[in-house]
Design a protein around this motif. Sequence first.
Motif, PDB file in Angstrom:
ATOM      1  N   GLU A   8      13.098 -10.051  -7.851  1.00  0.00           N
ATOM      2  CA  GLU A   8      13.019  -9.492  -9.205  1.00  0.00           C
ATOM      3  C   GLU A   8      12.682 -10.619 -10.187  1.00  0.00           C
ATOM      4  N   LEU A   9      11.648 -10.415 -10.964  1.00  0.00           N
ATOM      5  CA  LEU A   9      11.262 -11.404 -11.960  1.00  0.00           C
ATOM      6  C   LEU A   9      11.785 -10.968 -13.321  1.00  0.00           C
ATOM      7  N   ASN A  10      12.402 -11.899 -14.007  1.00  0.00           N
ATOM      8  CA  ASN A  10      12.897 -11.644 -15.346  1.00  0.00           C
ATOM      9  C   ASN A  10      11.791 -12.041 -16.329  1.00  0.00           C
ATOM     10  N   PRO A  11      11.297 -11.108 -17.131  1.00  0.00           N
ATOM     11  CA  PRO A  11      10.203 -11.452 -18.050  1.00  0.00           C
ATOM     12  C   PRO A  11      10.638 -12.404 -19.157  1.00  0.00           C
ATOM     13  N   TYR A  12      11.933 -12.584 -19.340  1.00  0.00           N
ATOM     14  CA  TYR A  12      12.427 -13.455 -20.410  1.00  0.00           C
ATOM     15  C   TYR A  12      12.713 -14.875 -19.932  1.00  0.00           C
ATOM     16  N   GLU A  13      12.584 -15.126 -18.634  1.00  0.00           N
ATOM     17  CA  GLU A  13      12.798 -16.472 -18.096  1.00  0.00           C
ATOM     18  C   GLU A  13      11.495 -16.993 -17.512  1.00  0.00           C
TER      19      GLU A  13
END
Length: 109
Positions: A8-13
């Motif tokens: 899962e990729l966090n768009p805020y990091e």
Amino acid sequence: MNDADKPELNPYESPREPEPLTTGQIVKRGIGLGALLILTPLAVGIAALVSCGATGVFVTSVIKWNWVPAVFLPLGWVIFLTPPALTFFFMLWLYWPDKSGHIGPNRRE
């Protein structure tokens, strides 16, 4: 690779770089490789001795019962070569890394 395999990729990091190996990890991997390099020929040798004994029993029974040796010669080679070949390929599989770089039977699928 399907969507379930992707992390899962966090768009805020920002994406993280993989951390380099520590000295302890390098030493452990080196010891593991050394153990495999030492134990593989030993395991193949033991398998060869076992298969040689089995082939001896097979050939003795062929001679004792006056069977046609030419027919059973390929079977004797199969009996002789199967255990060392299986041992060698299994040990090779233990060290072969998967696509993500994990090694051994406990690697991630």
